[in-house]
Design a protein around this motif. Structure first.
Motif, PDB file in Angstrom:
ATOM      1  N   LEU A  56      -0.434  19.299  15.814  1.00 58.72           N
ATOM      2  CA  LEU A  56       0.117  18.563  14.678  1.00 58.72           C
ATOM      3  C   LEU A  56       0.877  17.347  15.178  1.00 58.72           C
ATOM      4  CD1 LEU A  56       0.903  18.467  11.605  1.00 58.72           C
ATOM      5  CD2 LEU A  56       2.923  19.813  12.240  1.00 58.72           C
ATOM      6  N   THR A  57       0.625  16.193  14.564  1.00 57.57           N
ATOM      7  CA  THR A  57       1.385  14.986  14.879  1.00 57.57           C
ATOM      8  C   THR A  57       2.137  14.554  13.629  1.00 57.57           C
ATOM      9  OG1 THR A  57      -0.271  14.295  16.512  1.00 57.57           O
ATOM     10  CG2 THR A  57       1.250  12.604  15.728  1.00 57.57           C
ATOM     11  N   VAL A  58       3.455  14.399  13.757  1.00 53.59           N
ATOM     12  CA  VAL A  58       4.319  13.949  12.670  1.00 53.59           C
ATOM     13  C   VAL A  58       5.259  12.889  13.236  1.00 53.59           C
ATOM     14  CG1 VAL A  58       6.139  14.609  11.037  1.00 53.59           C
ATOM     15  CG2 VAL A  58       4.234  16.169  11.459  1.00 53.59           C
ATOM     16  N   ASP A  59       5.231  11.704  12.633  1.00 57.94           N
ATOM     17  CA  ASP A  59       6.093  10.601  13.062  1.00 57.94           C
ATOM     18  C   ASP A  59       5.995  10.344  14.563  1.00 57.94           C
ATOM     19  OD1 ASP A  59       6.960  10.278  10.428  1.00 57.94           O
ATOM     20  OD2 ASP A  59       8.644  11.657  10.702  1.00 57.94           O
ATOM     21  N   GLN A  62       4.434  15.325  18.678  1.00 58.48           N
ATOM     22  CA  GLN A  62       3.409  16.364  18.613  1.00 58.48           C
ATOM     23  C   GLN A  62       4.055  17.749  18.594  1.00 58.48           C
ATOM     24  OE1 GLN A  62       1.029  15.153  22.055  1.00 58.48           O
ATOM     25  NE2 GLN A  62      -0.553  14.508  20.600  1.00 58.48           N
ATOM     26  N   TYR A  63       3.426  18.636  17.825  1.00 55.53           N
ATOM     27  CA  TYR A  63       3.969  19.981  17.627  1.00 55.53           C
ATOM     28  C   TYR A  63       2.853  21.020  17.663  1.00 55.53           C
ATOM     29  CZ  TYR A  63       7.932  17.364  15.777  1.00 55.53           C
ATOM     30  OH  TYR A  63       8.977  16.487  15.630  1.00 55.53           O
ATOM     31  N   LEU A  64       3.222  22.221  18.067  1.00 54.72           N
ATOM     32  CA  LEU A  64       2.370  23.396  17.917  1.00 54.72           C
ATOM     33  C   LEU A  64       3.080  24.349  16.969  1.00 54.72           C
ATOM     34  CD1 LEU A  64       1.216  24.059  21.590  1.00 54.72           C
ATOM     35  CD2 LEU A  64      -0.091  23.019  19.718  1.00 54.72           C
ATOM     36  N   PHE A  94       2.368  19.645  29.567  1.00 55.96           N
ATOM     37  CA  PHE A  94       3.475  19.335  28.665  1.00 55.96           C
ATOM     38  C   PHE A  94       4.630  20.301  28.860  1.00 55.96           C
ATOM     39  CE2 PHE A  94       0.985  22.477  26.372  1.00 55.96           C
ATOM     40  CZ  PHE A  94       1.957  23.333  25.869  1.00 55.96           C
ATOM     41  N   THR A  95       5.794  19.855  28.398  1.00 52.65           N
ATOM     42  CA  THR A  95       6.933  20.745  28.236  1.00 52.65           C
ATOM     43  C   THR A  95       7.089  21.004  26.750  1.00 52.65           C
ATOM     44  OG1 THR A  95       8.463  18.885  28.200  1.00 52.65           O
ATOM     45  CG2 THR A  95       8.126  19.961  30.332  1.00 52.65           C
ATOM     46  N   ALA A  96       7.694  22.127  26.419  1.00 56.11           N
ATOM     47  CA  ALA A  96       7.827  22.519  25.013  1.00 56.11           C
ATOM     48  C   ALA A  96       9.287  22.842  24.704  1.00 56.11           C
ATOM     49  CB  ALA A  96       6.962  23.742  24.729  1.00 56.11           C
ATOM     50  N   THR A  97       9.718  22.383  23.545  1.00 56.87           N
ATOM     51  CA  THR A  97      11.056  22.684  23.046  1.00 56.87           C
ATOM     52  C   THR A  97      10.902  23.340  21.686  1.00 56.87           C
ATOM     53  OG1 THR A  97      11.878  20.684  24.129  1.00 56.87           O
ATOM     54  CG2 THR A  97      13.299  21.691  22.464  1.00 56.87           C
ATOM     55  N   ILE A 147       6.118  19.225  21.512  1.00 54.98           N
ATOM     56  CA  ILE A 147       5.395  19.062  22.767  1.00 54.98           C
ATOM     57  C   ILE A 147       5.702  17.684  23.355  1.00 54.98           C
ATOM     58  CG2 ILE A 147       3.063  18.891  23.741  1.00 54.98           C
ATOM     59  CD1 ILE A 147       3.972  21.704  22.656  1.00 54.98           C
ATOM     60  N   THR A 148       6.081  17.648  24.615  1.00 54.39           N
ATOM     61  CA  THR A 148       6.279  16.387  25.323  1.00 54.39           C
ATOM     62  C   THR A 148       5.297  16.345  26.488  1.00 54.39           C
ATOM     63  OG1 THR A 148       8.619  16.425  24.730  1.00 54.39           O
ATOM     64  CG2 THR A 148       7.947  14.909  26.489  1.00 54.39           C
ATOM     65  N   VAL A 149       4.290  15.487  26.346  1.00 54.16           N
ATOM     66  CA  VAL A 149       3.263  15.373  27.386  1.00 54.16           C
ATOM     67  C   VAL A 149       3.872  14.690  28.598  1.00 54.16           C
ATOM     68  CG1 VAL A 149       1.024  14.373  27.986  1.00 54.16           C
ATOM     69  CG2 VAL A 149       1.388  15.359  25.715  1.00 54.16           C
TER      70      VAL A 149
END
Length: 151
Positions: A56-59, A62-64, A94-97, A147-149
């Protein structure tokens, strides 16, 4: 984040037909509505585990989203802190928060707007046109990761 243990396990058809078909096409570089193959290290085994996901991409971010709730990949993601998104031969580390429940409402709305036909059944009648209160109520049941690529 939350103490929810909500899980909706996939049925035989989803596991053996749908997921395998989406993963097969995605591995060959064909994204199905934003599909990727998520690879994350198992929290106990350290082995790579893969599953098809919708990115998902918002603004510009990117998100899962985990439509089925607190499933294995979400537990592994929390432990590993990231992984890989694969589309054909392209691999993005990627790193995930994890996103706090209070911040999920617009993300869940955007996710449902795009993929309700595919995943709506897992949201117990809540959809993209539901109230903020309804989306906030289900937020603890659906982990979301920003998600941060890595460059």
């Amino acid at each position: 984040m939350t103490a929810s243990t909500h899980v909706r396990k996939p049925g035989w058809f989803t596991v053996n037909v749908l997921n395998r078909t989406v993963a097969w096409t995605t591995r060959r570089g064909l994204s199905v509505w934003g599909s990727r193959v998520l690879a994350v290290r198992g929290r106990k085994s350290g082995e790579w585990r893969t599953t098809p996901v919708n990115l998902l991409t918002v603004d510009g971010e990117q998100y899962l989203v985990a439509p089925r709730g607190h499933v294995q990949w979400t537990h592994n993601m929390r432990a590993a802190g990231g992984g890989e998104l694969r589309l054909g031969k392209k691999v993005d580390a990627f790193t995930a928060t994890e996103v706090a429940d209070d911040d999920k409402v617009p993300l869940l709305r955007a996710y449902l707007k795009r993929w309700k036909a595919e995943v709506g059944v897992f949201f117990n009648g809540v959809g993209p046109d539901s109230s903020d209160e309804e989306l906030r109520r289900i937020a603890p049941d659906h982990p979301v990761f920003r998600i941060t690529v890595e460059s």
